[in-house]
Write a protein that holds these residues in place. Structure first.
Motif, short mmCIF file in Angstrom:
data_model
loop_
_atom_site.label_atom_id
_atom_site.label_comp_id
_atom_site.label_asym_id
_atom_site.label_seq_id
_atom_site.Cartn_x
_atom_site.Cartn_y
_atom_site.Cartn_z
N GLY A 61 0.79 -1.23 0.00
CA GLY A 61 0.00 0.00 0.00
C GLY A 61 0.82 1.28 0.00
O GLY A 61 0.46 2.25 -0.67
N LEU A 62 1.93 1.29 0.75
CA LEU A 62 2.77 2.49 0.78
C LEU A 62 3.38 2.77 -0.58
O LEU A 62 3.39 3.91 -1.05
N SER A 63 3.88 1.72 -1.24
CA SER A 63 4.46 1.89 -2.59
C SER A 63 3.40 2.36 -3.57
O SER A 63 3.66 3.20 -4.43
N LEU A 64 2.18 1.83 -3.41
CA LEU A 64 1.07 2.25 -4.27
C LEU A 64 0.77 3.73 -4.08
O LEU A 64 0.62 4.47 -5.05
N ILE A 65 0.70 4.17 -2.83
CA ILE A 65 0.41 5.59 -2.57
C ILE A 65 1.48 6.48 -3.19
O ILE A 65 1.17 7.46 -3.86
N ARG A 66 2.74 6.11 -3.01
CA ARG A 66 3.83 6.92 -3.58
C ARG A 66 3.72 6.97 -5.10
O ARG A 66 3.91 8.02 -5.71
N ALA A 67 3.39 5.83 -5.72
CA ALA A 67 3.26 5.77 -7.19
C ALA A 67 2.07 6.62 -7.66
O ALA A 67 2.18 7.34 -8.65
N LEU A 68 0.95 6.54 -6.93
CA LEU A 68 -0.23 7.33 -7.31
C LEU A 68 0.03 8.82 -7.14
O LEU A 68 -0.34 9.63 -7.99
N ARG A 69 0.65 9.20 -6.02
CA ARG A 69 0.92 10.62 -5.77
C ARG A 69 1.89 11.21 -6.79
O ARG A 69 1.94 12.42 -6.97
N ALA A 70 2.65 10.35 -7.47
CA ALA A 70 3.58 10.83 -8.50
C ALA A 70 2.84 11.15 -9.81
O ALA A 70 3.38 11.82 -10.68
N LEU A 71 1.59 10.67 -9.92
CA LEU A 71 0.78 10.94 -11.12
C LEU A 71 0.00 12.24 -10.93
O LEU A 71 -0.67 12.40 -9.92
N PRO A 72 0.06 13.16 -11.89
CA PRO A 72 -0.64 14.45 -11.74
C PRO A 72 -2.12 14.30 -11.43
O PRO A 72 -2.67 15.06 -10.63
N THR A 73 -2.80 13.31 -12.01
CA THR A 73 -4.24 13.14 -11.78
C THR A 73 -4.57 12.66 -10.37
O THR A 73 -5.71 12.72 -9.95
N TYR A 74 -3.57 12.17 -9.62
CA TYR A 74 -3.83 11.65 -8.27
C TYR A 74 -3.29 12.54 -7.15
O TYR A 74 -3.28 12.15 -6.00
N LYS A 75 -2.87 13.76 -7.50
CA LYS A 75 -2.36 14.68 -6.48
C LYS A 75 -3.41 14.97 -5.40
O LYS A 75 -3.10 15.00 -4.23
N GLY A 76 -4.68 15.16 -5.81
CA GLY A 76 -5.71 15.54 -4.86
C GLY A 76 -6.74 14.46 -4.56
O GLY A 76 -7.73 14.72 -3.89
N VAL A 77 -6.52 13.25 -5.07
CA VAL A 77 -7.48 12.15 -4.85
C VAL A 77 -7.26 11.56 -3.46
O VAL A 77 -6.14 11.20 -3.11
N PRO A 78 -8.30 11.48 -2.63
CA PRO A 78 -8.14 10.91 -1.29
C PRO A 78 -7.73 9.44 -1.35
O PRO A 78 -8.27 8.68 -2.16
N ILE A 79 -6.75 9.08 -0.53
CA ILE A 79 -6.30 7.68 -0.44
C ILE A 79 -6.41 7.26 1.02
O ILE A 79 -5.81 7.89 1.90
N ILE A 80 -7.20 6.22 1.26
CA ILE A 80 -7.44 5.77 2.63
C ILE A 80 -6.88 4.37 2.82
O ILE A 80 -7.13 3.48 2.01
N PHE A 81 -6.13 4.20 3.90
CA PHE A 81 -5.64 2.88 4.26
C PHE A 81 -6.72 2.14 5.02
O PHE A 81 -7.36 2.69 5.91
N LEU A 82 -6.91 0.88 4.66
CA LEU A 82 -7.83 -0.01 5.38
C LEU A 82 -6.97 -1.22 5.71
O LEU A 82 -6.69 -2.05 4.85
N THR A 83 -6.49 -1.30 6.95
CA THR A 83 -5.48 -2.30 7.29
C THR A 83 -5.59 -2.78 8.73
O THR A 83 -6.21 -2.12 9.56
N SER A 96 3.11 10.66 5.48
CA SER A 96 4.15 11.34 4.70
C SER A 96 4.15 10.86 3.25
O SER A 96 4.53 11.60 2.35
N ALA A 97 3.68 9.64 2.99
CA ALA A 97 3.58 9.14 1.61
C ALA A 97 2.39 9.76 0.89
O ALA A 97 2.33 9.77 -0.33
N GLY A 98 1.41 10.28 1.67
CA GLY A 98 0.27 10.93 1.04
C GLY A 98 -1.08 10.34 1.39
O GLY A 98 -2.07 10.66 0.74
N ALA A 99 -1.14 9.46 2.40
CA ALA A 99 -2.43 8.88 2.80
C ALA A 99 -3.30 9.97 3.42
O ALA A 99 -2.82 10.83 4.15
N THR A 100 -4.60 9.91 3.13
CA THR A 100 -5.56 10.90 3.64
C THR A 100 -6.09 10.49 5.00
O THR A 100 -6.28 11.32 5.88
N ALA A 101 -6.35 9.18 5.17
CA ALA A 101 -6.93 8.68 6.42
C ALA A 101 -6.55 7.22 6.61
O ALA A 101 -5.95 6.60 5.73
N TRP A 102 -6.92 6.68 7.78
CA TRP A 102 -6.51 5.34 8.17
C TRP A 102 -7.67 4.68 8.90
O TRP A 102 -8.16 5.22 9.88
#
Length: 121
Positions: A61-83, A96-102
């Motif tokens: 999930g952390l690698s996914l968040i970092r990869a998504l945040r590197a894409l311009p279209t995902y700069k402002g898309v909320p990303i929530i961890f469910l773990t 710090s990777a860019g997760a919105t909530a947990w």
């Protein structure tokens, strides 16, 4: 138009539980079995929010968040961890990777829907 949520979890039963809760509340759900699968599906676009597990094969999930945040279209898309993880250092790393909530598993459907409504309406 219904908002689309990308649900990423290596557990098919967890994806099914999340999908049932979200579709029941009027959201569309795209399922992915790991970060790599999710990244491919996310690049097709049209996703309002990403809900991801932390510990998964191929790409976590952390690698996914970092990869998504590197894409311009995902700069402002909320990303929530469910773990199942509730460790503070993991939460800090996720923020710090860019997760919105947990949200910690096991979750209550009302808790999940409450967070989703708060971040995407």
């Amino acid at each position: 138009m219904a908002k689309t949520i990308l649900c990423v979890d290596d557990s098919s039963s967890m994806r099914l539980m999340v999908k049932m809760a979200l579709t029941g509340a009027g959201y569309d759900v795209i399922e992915a079995c790991d970060g790599k699968d999710a990244l491919g599906k996310a690049q097709a676009g049209g996703v309002s929010m990403v809900l991801t597990d932390l510990n998964m094969p191929n790409m976590d999930g952390l690698s996914l968040i970092r990869a998504l945040r590197a894409l311009p279209t995902y700069k402002g898309v909320p990303i929530i961890f469910l773990t199942t993880e509730s460790d503070e250092s993991k939460k800090a790393e996720a923020r710090s990777a860019g997760a919105t909530a947990w949200i910690v598993k096991p979750f209550q459907e009302s808790q999940l829907l409450g967070v989703v409504k708060k971040v995407i309406g």
